[in-house]
Design a protein around this motif. Structure first.
Motif, PDB file in Angstrom:
ATOM      1  N   THR A 110     -18.234  -7.930  -1.070  1.00  0.00           N
ATOM      2  CA  THR A 110     -19.135  -8.837  -1.655  1.00  0.00           C
ATOM      3  C   THR A 110     -20.546  -8.399  -1.167  1.00  0.00           C
ATOM      4  O   THR A 110     -20.782  -7.887   0.139  1.00  0.00           O
ATOM      5  CB  THR A 110     -18.700 -10.394  -0.753  1.00  0.00           C
ATOM      6  OG1 THR A 110     -17.466 -10.371  -1.257  1.00  0.00           O
ATOM      7  CG2 THR A 110     -19.717 -11.384  -1.318  1.00  0.00           C
TER       8      THR A 110
ATOM      9  N   GLU B 150     -29.592  -5.466  -6.828  1.00  0.00           N
ATOM     10  CA  GLU B 150     -28.205  -6.464  -7.065  1.00  0.00           C
ATOM     11  C   GLU B 150     -27.581  -6.271  -8.327  1.00  0.00           C
ATOM     12  O   GLU B 150     -26.497  -6.393  -8.366  1.00  0.00           O
ATOM     13  CB  GLU B 150     -28.939  -7.869  -7.068  1.00  0.00           C
ATOM     14  CG  GLU B 150     -27.835  -8.900  -6.281  1.00  0.00           C
ATOM     15  CD  GLU B 150     -28.649 -10.242  -6.245  1.00  0.00           C
ATOM     16  OE1 GLU B 150     -28.410 -10.811  -5.321  1.00  0.00           O
ATOM     17  OE2 GLU B 150     -29.490 -10.622  -7.259  1.00  0.00           O
ATOM     18  N   GLU B 151     -28.327  -5.890  -9.403  1.00  0.00           N
ATOM     19  CA  GLU B 151     -27.915  -5.577 -10.631  1.00  0.00           C
ATOM     20  C   GLU B 151     -26.751  -4.350 -10.414  1.00  0.00           C
ATOM     21  O   GLU B 151     -25.511  -4.473 -11.076  1.00  0.00           O
ATOM     22  CB  GLU B 151     -28.947  -5.301 -11.645  1.00  0.00           C
ATOM     23  CG  GLU B 151     -28.283  -5.125 -13.109  1.00  0.00           C
ATOM     24  CD  GLU B 151     -29.465  -4.608 -14.214  1.00  0.00           C
ATOM     25  OE1 GLU B 151     -30.673  -4.972 -13.823  1.00  0.00           O
ATOM     26  OE2 GLU B 151     -29.126  -3.781 -14.812  1.00  0.00           O
ATOM     27  N   TYR B 154     -23.646  -5.401  -8.738  1.00  0.00           N
ATOM     28  CA  TYR B 154     -22.479  -6.241  -9.700  1.00  0.00           C
ATOM     29  C   TYR B 154     -21.987  -5.242 -10.483  1.00  0.00           C
ATOM     30  O   TYR B 154     -20.780  -5.406 -11.094  1.00  0.00           O
ATOM     31  CB  TYR B 154     -23.155  -7.374 -10.151  1.00  0.00           C
ATOM     32  CG  TYR B 154     -23.262  -8.336  -9.141  1.00  0.00           C
ATOM     33  CD1 TYR B 154     -22.233  -9.293  -8.615  1.00  0.00           C
ATOM     34  CD2 TYR B 154     -24.584  -9.017  -8.763  1.00  0.00           C
ATOM     35  CE1 TYR B 154     -22.529  -9.920  -7.441  1.00  0.00           C
ATOM     36  CE2 TYR B 154     -24.597 -10.135  -7.646  1.00  0.00           C
ATOM     37  CZ  TYR B 154     -23.497 -10.744  -7.152  1.00  0.00           C
ATOM     38  OH  TYR B 154     -23.507 -11.534  -6.191  1.00  0.00           O
ATOM     39  N   THR B 155     -22.815  -4.395 -11.039  1.00  0.00           N
ATOM     40  CA  THR B 155     -22.388  -3.492 -12.197  1.00  0.00           C
ATOM     41  C   THR B 155     -21.374  -2.557 -11.667  1.00  0.00           C
ATOM     42  O   THR B 155     -20.134  -2.343 -12.440  1.00  0.00           O
ATOM     43  CB  THR B 155     -23.504  -2.507 -12.687  1.00  0.00           C
ATOM     44  OG1 THR B 155     -24.628  -3.638 -13.088  1.00  0.00           O
ATOM     45  CG2 THR B 155     -23.139  -1.712 -13.619  1.00  0.00           C
ATOM     46  N   THR B 158     -17.850  -4.638 -10.821  1.00  0.00           N
ATOM     47  CA  THR B 158     -17.484  -5.027 -12.172  1.00  0.00           C
ATOM     48  C   THR B 158     -16.727  -3.720 -12.618  1.00  0.00           C
ATOM     49  O   THR B 158     -15.494  -3.664 -13.045  1.00  0.00           O
ATOM     50  CB  THR B 158     -18.317  -5.492 -13.191  1.00  0.00           C
ATOM     51  OG1 THR B 158     -19.237  -6.555 -12.703  1.00  0.00           O
ATOM     52  CG2 THR B 158     -17.669  -5.693 -14.516  1.00  0.00           C
ATOM     53  N   ILE B 224     -25.303  -9.782 -16.978  1.00  0.00           N
ATOM     54  CA  ILE B 224     -26.114  -9.582 -15.575  1.00  0.00           C
ATOM     55  C   ILE B 224     -27.400  -8.691 -15.664  1.00  0.00           C
ATOM     56  O   ILE B 224     -28.231  -9.378 -14.798  1.00  0.00           O
ATOM     57  CB  ILE B 224     -25.017  -8.800 -14.992  1.00  0.00           C
ATOM     58  CG1 ILE B 224     -23.812  -9.620 -14.362  1.00  0.00           C
ATOM     59  CG2 ILE B 224     -25.619  -8.213 -13.613  1.00  0.00           C
ATOM     60  CD1 ILE B 224     -22.925  -9.006 -13.351  1.00  0.00           C
ATOM     61  N   ARG B 237     -26.447 -14.150 -11.127  1.00  0.00           N
ATOM     62  CA  ARG B 237     -25.799 -12.920 -11.475  1.00  0.00           C
ATOM     63  C   ARG B 237     -24.442 -13.131 -10.683  1.00  0.00           C
ATOM     64  O   ARG B 237     -23.422 -12.645 -11.078  1.00  0.00           O
ATOM     65  CB  ARG B 237     -26.377 -11.814 -10.608  1.00  0.00           C
ATOM     66  CG  ARG B 237     -27.201 -10.881 -11.598  1.00  0.00           C
ATOM     67  CD  ARG B 237     -27.790  -9.582 -10.898  1.00  0.00           C
ATOM     68  NE  ARG B 237     -29.061 -10.085 -10.195  1.00  0.00           N
ATOM     69  CZ  ARG B 237     -30.152  -9.897 -10.967  1.00  0.00           C
ATOM     70  NH1 ARG B 237     -30.233  -9.771 -12.197  1.00  0.00           N
ATOM     71  NH2 ARG B 237     -31.243 -10.450 -10.217  1.00  0.00           N
ATOM     72  N   SER B 238     -24.379 -13.784  -9.608  1.00  0.00           N
ATOM     73  CA  SER B 238     -23.382 -14.104  -8.684  1.00  0.00           C
ATOM     74  C   SER B 238     -22.157 -14.911  -9.381  1.00  0.00           C
ATOM     75  O   SER B 238     -20.982 -14.753  -9.577  1.00  0.00           O
ATOM     76  CB  SER B 238     -23.466 -14.764  -7.430  1.00  0.00           C
ATOM     77  OG  SER B 238     -22.318 -15.279  -6.818  1.00  0.00           O
ATOM     78  N   TYR B 241     -20.843 -13.038 -12.360  1.00  0.00           N
ATOM     79  CA  TYR B 241     -19.674 -11.888 -11.731  1.00  0.00           C
ATOM     80  C   TYR B 241     -18.410 -12.782 -11.264  1.00  0.00           C
ATOM     81  O   TYR B 241     -17.160 -12.076 -11.614  1.00  0.00           O
ATOM     82  CB  TYR B 241     -20.020 -11.342 -10.430  1.00  0.00           C
ATOM     83  CG  TYR B 241     -19.470 -10.414  -9.462  1.00  0.00           C
ATOM     84  CD1 TYR B 241     -18.656  -9.301 -10.151  1.00  0.00           C
ATOM     85  CD2 TYR B 241     -18.882 -11.013  -8.353  1.00  0.00           C
ATOM     86  CE1 TYR B 241     -17.696  -8.515  -9.673  1.00  0.00           C
ATOM     87  CE2 TYR B 241     -17.794 -10.145  -7.575  1.00  0.00           C
ATOM     88  CZ  TYR B 241     -17.431  -8.823  -8.224  1.00  0.00           C
ATOM     89  OH  TYR B 241     -16.392  -8.237  -7.630  1.00  0.00           O
TER      90      TYR B 241
END
Lengths: 123, 274
Positions: A110, B150-151, B154-155, B158, B224, B237-238, B241
């Motif tokens: 996370t 942050e992008e 998350y990328t 994922t 995202i 974004r969260s 996700y």
């Protein structure tokens, strides 16, 4: 004496008869009958042997087999399909285990929560 | 003599290859420990920064100002270290996780490397800053960059999760094909396979649905990157996700159903004595 000799001579003449035509025919029969029997036996044997050889060919049906009468699988094929199914049991179990244990949360990954705003102004 | 040296050189080079290959990424556990340690250090530094800041705002003394300067520097350095180690962790996981294609992996790893360099470049200005205003400016620059970071987070996340499911999908699909081939063999020798074929149709249908969910999840990656760089973009974004995780969980359920149908085929085959 002369008479008796003469009688003997006649008797001998009767006993030494020349071969009759019937006897000749019998001889011919004696030769031909065994030959004929031999040929008949030979023919019978040949027929029996030929029958013996042609039996499997006669048993093959030219008509298509009914749907229900499935041919028996060869032992090799039966073994290969059976062992293949055994193998699949293990593969299915392994994938099921992976599906159950796969971590789709990944909580350790996370993103960190960071204090981005740095300010020294009075709030 | 030259020949012997060349042979020894090639020998050493050959056996050193794995070491070179491993050097950019140590074991995943070490990278994780490193990140967790730095995250903990950052939290402690952030607490000290807050205390020092409050003291400075209360007393406005030179000593409290110097303390605030030092603690802010420490906090900012710790923050860059957290981001750097987190990016390294993601990089490691991207390289080790199964099911991620090179086409998906390489651009993300490239972006991560660029961002690690950027984060590293922030350290010198922090160390050389002489005033609190300088630190505020440096932090502002980091704040502006953070949505982009942050992008990437998350990328990468994922792709890591999607890769796991993709790997399981590939295994399931391959197994379905193998069982299909066996069933066709059985049909060829006259075995009744109608029931098997019905289960196979159902299995294939579940596999297709699983693939659809996978595609939907990856399509959300575009969302995202389109969520902008405003104050609410982090939450958005969260949330996106979480949706991706939900879709991948649905894919997982469909794959479990596929396996259940394949198990039925095996059970049926056992009952039939095949």
């Amino acid at each position: 004496m002369k008479e008796s000799n003469l009688q003997n001579f006649e008797i001998n003449q009767e006993s030494v008869v020349p071969p009759s035509p019937v006897t000749k025919r019998n001889k011919l029969v004696y030769i031909l009958v065994p030959v004929a029997i031999f040929l008949v036996v030979l023919a019978l044997l040949t027929t029996i042997l030929m029958k013996g050889r042609s039996t499997p060919q006669l048993s093959i049906s030219t008509t298509p087999a009914p749907q229900n009468d499935s041919p028996t699988p060869t032992p090799e094929l039966q073994i290969s399909t059976t062992s293949a199914f055994f193998q699949y049991v293990a593969s299915i179990s392994a994938i099921q285990k992976d599906l159950d244990t796969v971590d789709l949360q990944e909580s350790s990954l996370t993103p960190p929560k960071l204090d981005l705003k740095v300010s020294f102004e009075e709030e | 003599m030259t020949l012997i040296s060349s042979v020894i050189f090639l020998f050493v080079l050959y056996f050193n290859q794995p070491i070179f290959a491993q050097s950019p990424t140590a074991s995943a556990q070490n990278v994780l420990s490193d990140y967790l340690f730095n995250y903990n250090q950052y939290r402690l530094a952030d607490n000290r920064y807050i205390v020092a800041k409050n003291e400075y705002q209360t007393y406005k003394t030179l000593s409290s100002k110097q303390k605030a300067l030092d603690e802010t520097k420490n906090m900012l350095l710790a923050r860059t270290e957290v981001v750097k180690t987190y990016l390294l962790l993601l990089r490691q996981r991207l390289q080790e996780s199964p099911g991620i294609t090179q086409i998906d992996r390489d651009p993300v790893v490239g972006t991560i490397d660029t961002q690690i360099s950027w984060v590293e470049d922030q350290k010198n200005p922090i160390l050389s800053a002489g005033t609190l205003d300088d630190l505020v400016k440096i932090s502002g620059k980091f704040e502006d960059k953070y949505p982009e970071l942050e992008e990437t987070f998350y990328t990468a996340l994922t792709h890591i999760l999607a890769g796991k499911e993709q790997s399981l999908w590939t295994k399931s699909s391959s197994l379905t094909d193998s069982i299909k081939a066996t069933v066709l063999k059985l049909r060829a020798i006259g075995t009744q396979t109608d029931i098997f074929e019905r289960w196979l149709v159902e299995s294939q249908s579940k596999l297709d649905r699983a693939q659809d969910k996978h595609t939907e999840a990856l399509d959300l990656l575009v969302k995202i990157s389109e969520q902008g760089f405003n104050s609410r973009s982090t939450e958005a974004r969260s949330s996106t996700y979480s949706q991706i995780q939900g879709l991948l969980a649905q894919e997982n359920i469909y794959l479990k159903e596929t396996m259940a149908y394949l198990s039925e085929i095996i059970k049926e085959a056992a009952n039939e004595g095949i």
